[in-house]
Write an enzyme that holds these catalytic residues in place. Structure first.
Site, mmCIF file in Angstrom:
data_model
loop_
_atom_site.group_PDB
_atom_site.id
_atom_site.type_symbol
_atom_site.label_atom_id
_atom_site.label_comp_id
_atom_site.label_asym_id
_atom_site.label_seq_id
_atom_site.Cartn_x
_atom_site.Cartn_y
_atom_site.Cartn_z
ATOM 1 N N GLU A 170 -31.776 44.376 51.787
ATOM 2 C CA GLU A 170 -33.218 44.667 51.853
ATOM 3 C C GLU A 170 -33.936 43.700 52.798
ATOM 4 O OE1 GLU A 170 -35.626 46.723 49.669
ATOM 5 O OE2 GLU A 170 -33.910 48.048 49.322
ATOM 6 N N HIS A 202 -26.964 50.742 48.546
ATOM 7 C CA HIS A 202 -27.310 49.807 49.624
ATOM 8 C C HIS A 202 -26.058 49.278 50.342
ATOM 9 C CE1 HIS A 202 -31.244 49.600 47.712
ATOM 10 N NE2 HIS A 202 -31.681 48.784 48.648
ATOM 11 N N ASP A 207 -34.599 56.459 45.183
ATOM 12 C CA ASP A 207 -33.906 55.160 45.083
ATOM 13 C C ASP A 207 -34.961 54.079 44.866
ATOM 14 O OD1 ASP A 207 -31.670 53.303 45.247
ATOM 15 O OD2 ASP A 207 -32.481 52.688 47.173
ATOM 16 N N SER A 208 -34.509 52.924 44.377
ATOM 17 C CA SER A 208 -35.421 51.795 44.222
ATOM 18 C C SER A 208 -36.007 51.387 45.578
ATOM 19 C CB SER A 208 -34.668 50.615 43.615
ATOM 20 O OG SER A 208 -33.597 50.255 44.472
ATOM 21 N N CYS A 257 -29.334 56.282 43.334
ATOM 22 C CA CYS A 257 -29.356 54.865 42.975
ATOM 23 C C CYS A 257 -28.450 54.708 41.761
ATOM 24 C CB CYS A 257 -30.789 54.469 42.634
ATOM 25 S SG CYS A 257 -30.965 52.788 41.991
ATOM 26 N N CYS A 260 -23.132 51.108 44.834
ATOM 27 C CA CYS A 260 -24.552 50.810 45.055
ATOM 28 C C CYS A 260 -24.871 51.400 46.411
ATOM 29 C CB CYS A 260 -24.801 49.307 45.062
ATOM 30 S SG CYS A 260 -26.482 48.884 45.566
HETATM 31 N N1 DGL Z 1 -29.483 51.174 45.527
HETATM 32 C C1 DGL Z 1 -29.425 50.829 44.147
HETATM 33 C C2 DGL Z 1 -28.082 51.192 43.557
HETATM 34 O O1 DGL Z 1 -27.404 52.081 44.048
HETATM 35 C C3 DGL Z 1 -29.733 49.436 43.701
HETATM 36 C C4 DGL Z 1 -30.682 48.636 44.392
HETATM 37 C C5 DGL Z 1 -31.485 47.738 43.510
HETATM 38 O O2 DGL Z 1 -30.973 46.761 42.968
HETATM 39 O O3 DGL Z 1 -32.650 48.064 43.414
HETATM 40 O O4 DGL Z 1 -27.683 50.611 42.591
#
Ligand code: DGL
Length: 276
Positions: free
Chosen positions: A160, A196, A12-13, A75, A194
């Site tokens: 974050e 997150h 993931d990012s 991600c 997403c």
């Molecule tokens: N967790 C990432 C996703 O599922 C995105 C997070 C980011 O913007 O880096 O899209």
């Protein structure tokens, strides 16, 4: 060539993929997992197609170098902007057994079975939403489902930066839920597209009317991986299964370790690595 068994790579990012890893681990506890968060370059959500592709490819190559035969892009942004290119352009030049899977297709495959009104809502990063991947993928499997999307560019930074359960987050959560439901009031099923966003779930529930169901992707992706491994014994046989978990980040280890438990549910130890 002698076959060496190795962990499943999860990328993931930043921290979001840990919400997926948690569910992979609960459904498939015996495998070894190597998690990589590119925290130094997160968030990816508002970055260009080319940048997300380049960053994701670097991460995938690193996980392959560590031996992982299979990498899960945990991600949505990377799945939307990099997965197809990696599968079509990069994998053919690598060892033939390597595979990269994403999180969009597993979600699209079940979306139409979860809605009764045939109206679903997608909440995601700007990158995921502007790619229209969810509309395209869901309509491949369920052509009569109406898919309405909303980009929520502030949600990843709120998560974050550990602001997700503070009062300031309410403004941004309410705003995007209302926008989405104004676009299509018949939505009965919402997907958090997403990885997150599960941390915002309590706030999201506060602003959605009763009767709308919200799904995050952890369980969906875990079920899909179980099915994939059952259909691909050649991959299953390449995976090591000592129930080990290794965590790597491209940024501060101490920050990663202190934030990670909110996503993963338990304390972890991480190592810092460089991707370039
Ligand atoms: N967790 C990432 C996703 O599922 C995105 C997070 C980011 O913007 O880096 O899209």
């Amino acid at each position: 060539m002698e076959q060496v068994n190795a962990p499943i790579g999860v990328f993931d990012s930043g921290y979001g993929g840990l919400t997926i890893l948690k569910e992979l681990e609960s459904s498939l506890p015996n495998y070894d997992y190597l998690y990589l968060g590119d925290n130094a370059r997160a968030p990816y959500g508002s970055r260009s197609f080319d940048t997300v592709y380049q960053y994701t490819l670097e991460a995938v190559k690193w996980l392959f170098e560590q031996g992982c035969p299979l990498v899960i892009l945990a991600c949505n942004t990377a799945s939307a902007k990099a997965l197809r290119n990696i599968q079509q352009k990069d994998l053919p030049g690598m060892e033939p057994y390597r595979r990269v899977l994403g999180v969009i297709r597993p979600t699209a495959e079940v979306a139409g079975n979860l809605t009764q009104s045939q109206h679903v809502g997608i909440l995601g990063t700007t990158g995921t939403i502007s790619s229209h991947s969810y509309m395209l993928e869901i309509n491949k499997f369920f052509p009569s489902v109406k898919v309405t999307q909303e980009a929520c560019p502030m949600w990843v930074p709120l998560v974050e930066n550990n602001e997700y359960n503070k009062p300031g987050a309410d403004y941004f959560v309410q705003q995007h839920i209302e926008n989405l439901l104004q676009k299509d009031p018949d939505i009965d099923t919402l997907f958090l597209a997403c990885t997150h966003y599960p941390l915002l779930l309590d706030k999201i529930r506060k602003y959605i009317p009763e009767g709308i169901r919200v799904f995050d992707q952890g369980k969906i992706v875990a079920d899909s991986l179980m099915d994939y491994l059952a259909r691909h014994p050649e991959m299953k046989n390449r995976l090591s299964a000592n129930a080990s978990r290794i965590f790597a980040t491209t940024d501060h280890v101490a920050a990663f370790e202190s934030q990670a438990s909110a996503f993963y549910g338990k304390a972890i130890n991480a190592t810092r690595i460089d991707l370039v």
